[in-house]
Design a protein around this motif. Structure first.
Motif, PDB file in Angstrom:
ATOM      1  N   ASN A 130      41.155  29.071  39.048  1.00  0.00           N
ATOM      2  CA  ASN A 130      40.892  29.663  40.358  1.00  0.00           C
ATOM      3  C   ASN A 130      42.233  29.775  41.091  1.00  0.00           C
ATOM      4  O   ASN A 130      42.853  28.763  41.409  1.00  0.00           O
ATOM      5  N   PRO A 131      42.729  30.993  41.368  1.00  0.00           N
ATOM      6  CA  PRO A 131      44.090  31.117  41.915  1.00  0.00           C
ATOM      7  C   PRO A 131      44.271  30.430  43.262  1.00  0.00           C
ATOM      8  O   PRO A 131      45.356  29.899  43.543  1.00  0.00           O
ATOM      9  N   ILE A 132      43.240  30.419  44.111  1.00  0.00           N
ATOM     10  CA  ILE A 132      43.353  29.735  45.406  1.00  0.00           C
ATOM     11  C   ILE A 132      43.614  28.249  45.186  1.00  0.00           C
ATOM     12  O   ILE A 132      44.463  27.632  45.846  1.00  0.00           O
ATOM     13  N   ILE A 133      42.897  27.677  44.247  1.00  0.00           N
ATOM     14  CA  ILE A 133      43.041  26.243  43.964  1.00  0.00           C
ATOM     15  C   ILE A 133      44.377  25.958  43.289  1.00  0.00           C
ATOM     16  O   ILE A 133      45.120  25.047  43.681  1.00  0.00           O
ATOM     17  N   TRP A 134      44.725  26.737  42.283  1.00  0.00           N
ATOM     18  CA  TRP A 134      45.945  26.447  41.519  1.00  0.00           C
ATOM     19  C   TRP A 134      47.194  26.642  42.368  1.00  0.00           C
ATOM     20  O   TRP A 134      48.122  25.829  42.304  1.00  0.00           O
ATOM     21  N   TRP A 135      47.239  27.703  43.139  1.00  0.00           N
ATOM     22  CA  TRP A 135      48.448  27.957  43.921  1.00  0.00           C
ATOM     23  C   TRP A 135      48.553  27.014  45.112  1.00  0.00           C
ATOM     24  O   TRP A 135      49.654  26.596  45.479  1.00  0.00           O
TER      25      TRP A 135
ATOM     26  N   GLY B 107      31.081  45.420  30.615  1.00  0.00           N
ATOM     27  CA  GLY B 107      31.603  46.663  31.146  1.00  0.00           C
ATOM     28  C   GLY B 107      33.090  46.807  30.895  1.00  0.00           C
ATOM     29  O   GLY B 107      33.690  46.056  30.117  1.00  0.00           O
ATOM     30  N   PRO B 108      33.737  47.770  31.577  1.00  0.00           N
ATOM     31  CA  PRO B 108      35.160  48.033  31.343  1.00  0.00           C
ATOM     32  C   PRO B 108      36.036  46.831  31.715  1.00  0.00           C
ATOM     33  O   PRO B 108      35.698  46.049  32.601  1.00  0.00           O
ATOM     34  N   PHE B 109      37.164  46.711  31.013  1.00  0.00           N
ATOM     35  CA  PHE B 109      38.138  45.678  31.343  1.00  0.00           C
ATOM     36  C   PHE B 109      38.781  45.985  32.692  1.00  0.00           C
ATOM     37  O   PHE B 109      38.719  47.114  33.198  1.00  0.00           O
TER      38      PHE B 109
ATOM     39  N   LEU C  18      35.919  44.859  37.908  1.00  0.00           N
ATOM     40  CA  LEU C  18      36.732  43.646  37.909  1.00  0.00           C
ATOM     41  C   LEU C  18      38.159  43.903  38.376  1.00  0.00           C
ATOM     42  O   LEU C  18      38.954  42.958  38.464  1.00  0.00           O
ATOM     43  N   SER C  19      38.485  45.153  38.661  1.00  0.00           N
ATOM     44  CA  SER C  19      39.877  45.481  38.986  1.00  0.00           C
ATOM     45  C   SER C  19      40.367  44.746  40.226  1.00  0.00           C
ATOM     46  O   SER C  19      41.551  44.401  40.328  1.00  0.00           O
ATOM     47  N   GLY C  20      39.478  44.453  41.166  1.00  0.00           N
ATOM     48  CA  GLY C  20      39.881  43.740  42.375  1.00  0.00           C
ATOM     49  C   GLY C  20      40.239  42.289  42.132  1.00  0.00           C
ATOM     50  O   GLY C  20      40.872  41.652  42.986  1.00  0.00           O
ATOM     51  N   LEU C  21      39.846  41.750  40.975  1.00  0.00           N
ATOM     52  CA  LEU C  21      40.164  40.358  40.645  1.00  0.00           C
ATOM     53  C   LEU C  21      41.479  40.229  39.886  1.00  0.00           C
ATOM     54  O   LEU C  21      41.944  39.109  39.653  1.00  0.00           O
ATOM     55  N   LYS C  22      42.043  41.337  39.498  1.00  0.00           N
ATOM     56  CA  LYS C  22      43.286  41.295  38.707  1.00  0.00           C
ATOM     57  C   LYS C  22      44.474  41.163  39.660  1.00  0.00           C
ATOM     58  O   LYS C  22      45.166  42.132  39.974  1.00  0.00           O
TER      59      LYS C  22
ATOM     60  N   THR D 154      49.482  39.943  34.337  1.00  0.00           N
ATOM     61  CA  THR D 154      49.351  39.210  33.076  1.00  0.00           C
ATOM     62  C   THR D 154      47.920  38.759  32.796  1.00  0.00           C
ATOM     63  O   THR D 154      47.641  38.260  31.711  1.00  0.00           O
ATOM     64  N   TRP D 155      47.029  38.904  33.775  1.00  0.00           N
ATOM     65  CA  TRP D 155      45.618  38.577  33.545  1.00  0.00           C
ATOM     66  C   TRP D 155      44.970  39.733  32.806  1.00  0.00           C
ATOM     67  O   TRP D 155      45.125  40.896  33.206  1.00  0.00           O
TER      68      TRP D 155
END
Length: 724
Positions: A571-576, A703-705, A713-717, A721-722
């Motif tokens: 989870n980027p919020i947690i990791w960062w 669905g699409p990558f 899912l594009s908003g989560l990228k 590198t993800w």
């Protein structure tokens, strides 16, 4: 008047002494962190427990196909059920528990676990997944208890647990048939026990039943951690350092005699050293007794070790004791984890020495491991003639009828050595096929014996010795181990022994008398595992990572790559924010230590100690140990030469998450109440929202990558590198 004044003064002194005593009593409570859980504590803990169970067990059996390393550890669980011996680079406890959970829930051990994506098709895999998930789920409440015992702060405990609870990566890693759930479970349990023992010791409850119970619990969990993976040694080091700190504090308590410190030392030695050693050896004893049937891992172990395995060609076998000309033998490299001398009907490619038949070592039993022993000057021997120390011989490869050969050509990988090939047709070769047999410690006339003789094969023309470099050949060599002829005749890897000896003209003896006992097999198992671990290298095209990438969440890895995609990512919020709290801790700790050294803290507070001061140092002390836990579970990977993956960081992440909870509490405790609660509320909302946002990575995407058009899912990228 003087008498009255004296009485008032005496009364004032008594009151001051009472106040001082009460203050000291209160200070002791604060220092020890001894707060009794109240209703709010139970409400918060209950909420965390409910959320943990809900998030971990939701759709736990989905997807119903093999995911990532389930192909390895599910298969190993099957081998325990079938009692089939195998080789792995990790100690046995985690795999034994996976096998046991499958056995108790109806799994019969017959599913092949061939590759990721294979459907389970009605196989009872659910029990193993649920077992691993249960162990992973327990990490959250144990982290809550650990922070509580270290700080006595409900806020720090709640946020330390929340940082683990709402992390997507931790959720994913703990929902599959892997070693990571039991590893992190036992590691966290060890730290929880460590914190509880310290709390009881400081609360003057040493040598009570509860104290002994928690000490034994801590020792048992340490044994279990290192019995799952060797990286469990890191938490052993942490608990050892923490125990030394505790004993130093005990030694400094002048109200206790020195004998009290000695008793503390003996108690810790028995429960944290002797008990773990006994348990660790017991797990291996069970492992070696359960896996008593021959399997795919036999070839990694010595000939004597294999003679204990039912179904192995050496189990209860009768073979000629001596080796004679005309015998068909297999030669096993005598070093730990050494393979069999092997050849196959493929040539070295152009640019890798002479274009002759490849010779390698191979760790599995195979018909291509068989060689015929011949005199150096003729093809056959009419009478039974034994092979002796100093004899000149040839080895003819049974399958291809070519002789073992060396010449003045560079070896394919180790260029300072000479190439070893198979050469000739129908056993006819040249003078470069001649080898001299040397028995280590032997003398002229000594006979070569099966299994027990340690042999060197000295090339008569090139003056080098047959050896294996343990370097892996490229794909053209089927990734088997390189065999060369080394001009350094003292090469420790140039020692071999005859394992199989087929010769009808000599009487046979039973080799069970040479089977080693438990202690020998215990130490050999460790030598093979450690060698295998250090030799792990990435396969061609395999996605690996480096330690610097892990804390910044640089790249994840796919757990499931089918229509139901699962992508391991923190989870980027947690990791960062974890990284932010790491940096803030270092700054705050250094500032406070400098202030303490210059006596500024007591000058500002106007007194030597206070409730606020004690809270501060208790929080910083807890943070320091959690920071130490993070360092011990992270920095050593920089020194490792073996292949590394993203999931290796997650034990360190547990310490970082608990540290974040403690520091968040510490940095907000002096703020006005409304501001503190606003910050804590926003922080909690961010954790929950980010969990909900990235939860598709854990529970499944289709669905699409994210990089493809029209992807939801594009908003989560957030980083290029993800790759989900």
């Amino acid at each position: 008047m003087a008498l009255a004044s004296e009485k008032e003064s005496s009364k004032s002194d008594v009151q001051n002494r009472n106040k001082t005593s009460a203050a000291k009593h209160k200070e002791s409570d604060v220092t020890s962190g001894i707060k009794k859980p109240d209703l709010s504590w139970w409400i918060v803990f209950g909420a965390i427990l409910a959320l943990t169970l809900g998030t971990r067990f939701y759709n736990v059996t989905v997807p119903d196909h093999v995911c990532w390393d389930e192909t390895h550890f599910g298969k190993m669980g099957s081998w325990y059920i079938n009692r089939t011996f195998f080789f792995d680079v990790h100690p046995p406890l985690g795999k034994m528990l996976i096998g046991l959970s499958g056995y108790l829930t109806g799994y019969d051990g017959k599913y092949p676990f061939d590759k990721p994506g294979d459907k389970y098709n009605g196989t009872h895999y659910e029990g193993m997944r649920i077992f691993c998930t249960a162990m992973g789920a327990a990490i959250v409440p144990m982290s809550f208890h650990t922070v509580w015992d270290m700080t006595g702060s409900l806020t720090a405990s709640a946020f330390g647990a929340a940082y683990i609870l709402f992390d997507i990566g931790m959720l994913i890693l703990n929902r599959y048939i892997l070693l990571d759930p039991p590893l992190i479970f036992f590691m966290t349990a060890s730290v929880m026990g460590m914190a509880r023992v310290t709390k009881l010791t400081r609360n003057q409850e040493s040598f009570t039943r509860s104290w002994w119970t928690w000490l034994c619990f801590t020792g048992a969990m340490l044994a279990c951690t290192i019995s799952v993976k060797f990286v469990g040694l890191f938490v052993v080091m942490l608990v050892g350092l923490h125990t030394a700190s505790d004993l130093w504090d005990v030694l400094g308590d002048l109200t206790k005699p020195i004998s009290y410190t000695v008793k503390q030392l003996v108690a810790r030695a028995v429960t944290l050293i002797i008990l773990p050693i006994i348990l660790y050896a017991t797990f291996f004893y069970i492992h070696l007794n359960v896996l008593n049937h021959s399997g795919s891992g036999d070839g990694f172990y010595s000939s004597g070790f294999q003679s204990n395995l039912v179904g192995n060609s050496l189990y209860n076998v009768s073979m000629p004791r001596e080796v004679a000309y005309g015998a068909v033998v297999t030669l096993k490299n005598h070093k730990t984890g050494g393979g069999y001398l092997h050849s196959h009907n493929h040539l070295y490619p152009k640019g890798f020495g002479a274009k002759q038949q490849q010779v390698t070592t191979y760790s599995h039993k195979d018909e291509n491991n068989k060689w015929l022993i011949k005199p150096y000057n003729k093809q056959t021997v009419d009478n039974v003639t034994l092979v002796k120390h100093g004899d000149l011989i040839r080895f003819e490869h049974i399958q291809t009828k070519r002789n073992l050969h060396s010449h003045r050509e560079q070896a394919p990988v180790t260029k300072k050595h000479m190439q070893v090939t198979c050469y000739g047709e129908e056993g006819q070769g040249d003078s470069n096929d001649v080898w001299q047999v040397q028995i280590i410690g032997g003398k002229d006339g000594d006979i070569v014996e099966t299994v027990t003789s340690r042999l060197i094969f000295y090339h008569y023309i090139e003056r080098c010795v047959l050896t294996t470099t343990a370097k892996q050949l490229p794909k053209w060599g089927f990734e088997q181990q390189e065999v060369t002829c080394n001009p350094n005749i003292r090469d420790r890897s140039a020692v071999w022994n005859v394992e199989d000896n087929q010769f009808d003209k000599l009487p046979s003896v039973n080799f069970q008398v040479y089977a080693p006992g438990f202690i020998s097999r215990f130490f050999e198992s460790h030598a093979v595992m450690l060698q295998g671990n250090s030799g792990l290298k990435p396969k061609e095209g395999e996605v690996t990572s480096r330690p610097w990438q892990w804390p910044i969440n640089y790249r994840g890895q796919f757990f499931s790559g089918s229509d139901h995609r699962v992508y391991l990512l923190g989870n980027p919020i947690i990791w960062w924010s974890n990284l932010v709290f790491l940096g803030l801790f270092i700054i705050v700790f250094l500032v406070e230590v400098i202030k303490y050294q210059r006596n500024l803290g007591s000058q500002q507070s106007g007194q030597t100690t206070s409730t606020v001061e004690e809270f501060k140092w208790r929080s910083l002390r807890a943070s320091a140990w959690l920071f130490g836990g993070w360092l011990l579970h992270y920095l050593p990977f920089y020194a490792m030469g073996r292949v590394l993956y993203f999931h290796h960081y997650f034990p360190a992440l547990v310490f970082n998450s608990m540290l974040a909870g403690v520091m968040l509490d510490y940095l907000t405790v002096k703020l006005p109440s409304w501001l503190r609660h606003t910050i804590l509320g926003v922080a909690l909302a961010a954790l929950v929202y980010s969990f909900a946002l990235f939860s598709p990575l854990a529970y499944g995407m289709n669905g699409p990558f994210s990089h493809e058009p029209n992807s939801t899912l594009s908003g989560l990228k957030w980083m290029d590198t993800w790759e989900f």
